[in-house]
Design a protein around this motif. Structure first.
Motif, PDB file in Angstrom:
ATOM      1  N   ILE A 108      92.826  42.143  73.754  1.00 22.56           N
ATOM      2  CA  ILE A 108      91.879  42.437  72.670  1.00 22.56           C
ATOM      3  C   ILE A 108      91.056  43.678  73.012  1.00 22.56           C
ATOM      4  O   ILE A 108      90.854  44.569  72.176  1.00 22.56           O
ATOM      5  N   THR A 109      90.582  43.764  74.259  1.00 26.12           N
ATOM      6  CA  THR A 109      89.818  44.929  74.699  1.00 26.12           C
ATOM      7  C   THR A 109      90.652  46.199  74.630  1.00 26.12           C
ATOM      8  O   THR A 109      90.187  47.250  74.171  1.00 26.12           O
ATOM      9  N   SER A 110      91.913  46.088  75.063  1.00 21.32           N
ATOM     10  CA  SER A 110      92.808  47.245  75.066  1.00 21.32           C
ATOM     11  C   SER A 110      93.093  47.727  73.650  1.00 21.32           C
ATOM     12  O   SER A 110      93.024  48.936  73.368  1.00 21.32           O
ATOM     13  N   VAL A 111      93.405  46.807  72.741  1.00 24.34           N
ATOM     14  CA  VAL A 111      93.718  47.185  71.356  1.00 24.34           C
ATOM     15  C   VAL A 111      92.478  47.744  70.661  1.00 24.34           C
ATOM     16  O   VAL A 111      92.572  48.697  69.873  1.00 24.34           O
ATOM     17  N   SER A 112      91.312  47.193  70.948  1.00 16.57           N
ATOM     18  CA  SER A 112      90.072  47.705  70.358  1.00 16.57           C
ATOM     19  C   SER A 112      89.817  49.148  70.791  1.00 16.57           C
ATOM     20  O   SER A 112      89.414  49.993  69.976  1.00 16.57           O
ATOM     21  N   SER A 113      90.062  49.436  72.061  1.00 11.80           N
ATOM     22  CA  SER A 113      89.890  50.807  72.558  1.00 11.80           C
ATOM     23  C   SER A 113      90.876  51.759  71.888  1.00 11.80           C
ATOM     24  O   SER A 113      90.516  52.873  71.488  1.00 11.80           O
ATOM     25  N   THR A 114      92.122  51.296  71.744  1.00  9.36           N
ATOM     26  CA  THR A 114      93.132  52.119  71.078  1.00  9.36           C
ATOM     27  C   THR A 114      92.760  52.384  69.628  1.00  9.36           C
ATOM     28  O   THR A 114      92.921  53.501  69.120  1.00  9.36           O
ATOM     29  N   GLN A 130      89.781  52.565  68.350  1.00  8.48           N
ATOM     30  CA  GLN A 130      88.698  53.550  68.318  1.00  8.48           C
ATOM     31  C   GLN A 130      89.240  54.964  68.492  1.00  8.48           C
ATOM     32  O   GLN A 130      88.789  55.904  67.836  1.00  8.48           O
ATOM     33  N   ILE A 131      90.236  55.096  69.375  1.00  2.00           N
ATOM     34  CA  ILE A 131      90.836  56.417  69.625  1.00  2.00           C
ATOM     35  C   ILE A 131      91.576  56.911  68.379  1.00  2.00           C
ATOM     36  O   ILE A 131      91.418  58.062  67.955  1.00  2.00           O
ATOM     37  N   THR A 132      92.412  56.040  67.788  1.00  7.09           N
ATOM     38  CA  THR A 132      93.182  56.448  66.599  1.00  7.09           C
ATOM     39  C   THR A 132      92.258  56.767  65.424  1.00  7.09           C
ATOM     40  O   THR A 132      92.517  57.686  64.646  1.00  7.09           O
ATOM     41  N   ALA A 176      89.208  57.963  65.670  1.00  4.32           N
ATOM     42  CA  ALA A 176      88.608  59.269  65.966  1.00  4.32           C
ATOM     43  C   ALA A 176      89.605  60.399  65.712  1.00  4.32           C
ATOM     44  O   ALA A 176      89.247  61.450  65.146  1.00  4.32           O
ATOM     45  N   MET A 177      90.862  60.190  66.100  1.00  6.93           N
ATOM     46  CA  MET A 177      91.888  61.211  65.880  1.00  6.93           C
ATOM     47  C   MET A 177      92.138  61.431  64.391  1.00  6.93           C
ATOM     48  O   MET A 177      92.401  62.559  63.955  1.00  6.93           O
ATOM     49  N   LYS A 178      92.060  60.369  63.610  1.00  2.00           N
ATOM     50  CA  LYS A 178      92.210  60.498  62.163  1.00  2.00           C
ATOM     51  C   LYS A 178      91.093  61.364  61.585  1.00  2.00           C
ATOM     52  O   LYS A 178      91.340  62.238  60.742  1.00  2.00           O
ATOM     53  N   MET A 179      89.869  61.147  62.037  1.00  2.00           N
ATOM     54  CA  MET A 179      88.738  61.923  61.535  1.00  2.00           C
ATOM     55  C   MET A 179      88.848  63.395  61.931  1.00  2.00           C
ATOM     56  O   MET A 179      88.553  64.289  61.124  1.00  2.00           O
ATOM     57  N   VAL A 180      89.288  63.652  63.149  1.00  2.00           N
ATOM     58  CA  VAL A 180      89.478  65.030  63.605  1.00  2.00           C
ATOM     59  C   VAL A 180      90.567  65.716  62.786  1.00  2.00           C
ATOM     60  O   VAL A 180      90.412  66.868  62.344  1.00  2.00           O
ATOM     61  N   ALA A 181      91.690  64.999  62.571  1.00  2.00           N
ATOM     62  CA  ALA A 181      92.794  65.562  61.781  1.00  2.00           C
ATOM     63  C   ALA A 181      92.353  65.845  60.349  1.00  2.00           C
ATOM     64  O   ALA A 181      92.749  66.851  59.752  1.00  2.00           O
ATOM     65  N   ALA A 182      91.520  64.964  59.782  1.00  2.00           N
ATOM     66  CA  ALA A 182      91.036  65.158  58.414  1.00  2.00           C
ATOM     67  C   ALA A 182      90.174  66.420  58.310  1.00  2.00           C
ATOM     68  O   ALA A 182      90.275  67.188  57.351  1.00  2.00           O
ATOM     69  N   ALA A 183      89.329  66.634  59.318  1.00  2.00           N
ATOM     70  CA  ALA A 183      88.475  67.835  59.322  1.00  2.00           C
ATOM     71  C   ALA A 183      89.316  69.103  59.445  1.00  2.00           C
ATOM     72  O   ALA A 183      89.083  70.100  58.735  1.00  2.00           O
ATOM     73  N   LYS A 184      90.310  69.085  60.333  1.00  2.00           N
ATOM     74  CA  LYS A 184      91.181  70.250  60.503  1.00  2.00           C
ATOM     75  C   LYS A 184      92.059  70.467  59.280  1.00  2.00           C
ATOM     76  O   LYS A 184      92.376  71.610  58.924  1.00  2.00           O
ATOM     77  N   LEU A 185      92.463  69.372  58.634  1.00  2.00           N
ATOM     78  CA  LEU A 185      93.319  69.479  57.459  1.00  2.00           C
ATOM     79  C   LEU A 185      92.621  70.229  56.334  1.00  2.00           C
ATOM     80  O   LEU A 185      93.246  71.031  55.641  1.00  2.00           O
ATOM     81  N   ARG A 186      91.348  69.974  56.131  1.00  2.00           N
ATOM     82  CA  ARG A 186      90.631  70.643  55.050  1.00  2.00           C
ATOM     83  C   ARG A 186      90.655  72.161  55.223  1.00  2.00           C
ATOM     84  O   ARG A 186      90.892  72.906  54.265  1.00  2.00           O
ATOM     85  N   ARG A 187      90.443  72.603  56.450  1.00  2.00           N
ATOM     86  CA  ARG A 187      90.476  74.047  56.706  1.00  2.00           C
ATOM     87  C   ARG A 187      91.890  74.597  56.546  1.00  2.00           C
ATOM     88  O   ARG A 187      92.084  75.653  55.933  1.00  2.00           O
ATOM     89  N   ALA A 188      92.863  73.890  57.099  1.00  2.00           N
ATOM     90  CA  ALA A 188      94.257  74.353  57.025  1.00  2.00           C
ATOM     91  C   ALA A 188      94.758  74.365  55.584  1.00  2.00           C
ATOM     92  O   ALA A 188      95.496  75.273  55.178  1.00  2.00           O
ATOM     93  N   THR A 199      97.824  60.832  58.569  1.00  2.00           N
ATOM     94  CA  THR A 199      98.524  59.667  58.026  1.00  2.00           C
ATOM     95  C   THR A 199      98.971  58.733  59.142  1.00  2.00           C
ATOM     96  O   THR A 199      98.834  57.503  59.044  1.00  2.00           O
ATOM     97  N   ALA A 200      99.521  59.302  60.221  1.00  2.00           N
ATOM     98  CA  ALA A 200     100.005  58.484  61.339  1.00  2.00           C
ATOM     99  C   ALA A 200      98.861  57.734  62.015  1.00  2.00           C
ATOM    100  O   ALA A 200      98.991  56.545  62.349  1.00  2.00           O
ATOM    101  N   MET A 201      97.734  58.408  62.216  1.00  2.00           N
ATOM    102  CA  MET A 201      96.599  57.756  62.869  1.00  2.00           C
ATOM    103  C   MET A 201      95.946  56.717  61.960  1.00  2.00           C
ATOM    104  O   MET A 201      95.432  55.695  62.436  1.00  2.00           O
ATOM    105  N   ASP A 202      95.967  56.952  60.651  1.00  2.00           N
ATOM    106  CA  ASP A 202      95.444  55.955  59.709  1.00  2.00           C
ATOM    107  C   ASP A 202      96.292  54.689  59.766  1.00  2.00           C
ATOM    108  O   ASP A 202      95.764  53.560  59.801  1.00  2.00           O
ATOM    109  N   LYS A 203      97.619  54.878  59.801  1.00  2.00           N
ATOM    110  CA  LYS A 203      98.520  53.726  59.894  1.00  2.00           C
ATOM    111  C   LYS A 203      98.364  53.024  61.239  1.00  2.00           C
ATOM    112  O   LYS A 203      98.375  51.782  61.309  1.00  2.00           O
ATOM    113  N   ALA A 204      98.189  53.787  62.301  1.00  2.00           N
ATOM    114  CA  ALA A 204      98.002  53.189  63.626  1.00  2.00           C
ATOM    115  C   ALA A 204      96.712  52.387  63.691  1.00  2.00           C
ATOM    116  O   ALA A 204      96.664  51.305  64.298  1.00  2.00           O
ATOM    117  N   THR A 205      95.664  52.892  63.027  1.00  2.00           N
ATOM    118  CA  THR A 205      94.391  52.166  62.992  1.00  2.00           C
ATOM    119  C   THR A 205      94.544  50.850  62.235  1.00  2.00           C
ATOM    120  O   THR A 205      94.023  49.809  62.662  1.00  2.00           O
TER     121      THR A 205
END
Length: 296
Positions: A11-17, A19-21, A23-35, A251-257
């Protein structure tokens, strides 16, 4: 059944994962808007310039020497493969690598057998994939995406153009992901060199009706415009791929989350059942012990 300690650890491991996915989704969304803004601004200019390039190549055929439109017997081929530097973007890179491999194996099988197929990999994933397959790589452009600029792409375009002019390559093709929306990327294959000429009845923007006026001269316009248009064509492909990468990763990180959330629900259910079973077992042991003492 897994122990309570093992389930808690998962449970701890999946919760950490998760959180990472997230965060990566949010970063990708910010970069996507500029791109996305960059490619939406570039498309009209690149398409218009590409149309003019095709029309000029057709109108000036025979009248002006255009070395970028010379058709030769295809003995050597350069395939420009635009991927990304990083993974975790679903099938984004694998789709391009598969398409490029299919193009090389099917369309240029004889050239491949003769060792006359080369790859210009823009993006580290493509470079890694084709170097492992033993296909010669032209130049090192695997870091273009770390700081995308026209100047960095221009260097790669000029390398391909010079290779075509000096006879090193007889045909140059580009493969990249075209950005459609966040969830959809389309694999495109375009002929880069030689410049394609269309029949007069298929000319772009009704060029038969709209007559071109050349200043200072037709020769100067062709000499300046065609190389610039080719560089813009590759720059557009890189921008398309960049936007597609961020969309695919988002999209991949949203699905992973979402998957991590579903797995957490199952693990918490398993944890509660395991804990309940352990409590029930302890109660039964206490009751059994009490009954044994009472019967003595």
């Amino acid at each position: 059944m897994a122990s309570l300690k093992e389930v808690r650890s998962r449970i701890t491991s999946v919760s950490s994962t998760q959180q990472i996915t997230k965060a990566m989704k949010m970063v990708a969304a910010a970069k996507l808007r500029r791109a996305q803004d960059n490619i939406l601004r570039m498309r009209p200019y690149a398409q218009r310039l590409g149309g003019i390039l095709t029309n000029l190549s057709t109108l000036t055929e025979g009248a002006v020497d255009n070395p970028y439109a010379v058709k030769r017997e295809v003995n050597s081929v350069l395939v420009i493969v635009v991927t990304s530097d990083r993974g975790l973007a679903g099938a984004f890179n694998s789709n391009i690598i598969k398409a490029a491999s299919a193009l090389i194996n099917d369309k240029y099988s004889s050239q491949l057998a003769a060792g006359r197929v080369s790859v210009m990999a823009i993006g580290r994933k493509g470079a890694d994939a084709f170097s492992k397959r033993g296909i010669p790589l032209v130049g090192d452009y695997s870091t273009i995406f770390s700081n995308i600029s026209f100047d960095s792409v221009r260097v790669a375009a000029e390398r391909a153009m010079d290779g075509f002019l000096n006879g090193e390559f007889d045909q140059v093709e580009i493969l990249y992901n075209e950005f459609k929306n966040v969830a959809t990327q389309i694999v495109r294959t375009e002929q880069f060199l030689p410049v394609e000429e269309k029949p007069a009845d298929q000319m772009h923007d009704s060029a038969l009706v709209a007559e071109y006026t050349f200043e200072p001269s037709m020769e100067e316009i062709v000499k300046e415009l065609i190389p610039k248009s080719l560089k813009i064509q590759l720059y557009k492909a890189v921008l398309e791929s960049n936007a597609s990468e961020h969309g695919a990763r988002m999209t991949a990180m949203d699905k992973a989350t979402e998957n991590a959330g579903e797995l957490l629900k199952q693990l918490k259910l398993t944890y509660n059942r395991t804990r309940q079973a352990a409590i029930t077992k302890e109660i039964l042991e206490i009751v059994g012990g009490a009954e044994a003492l009472a019967s003595e």
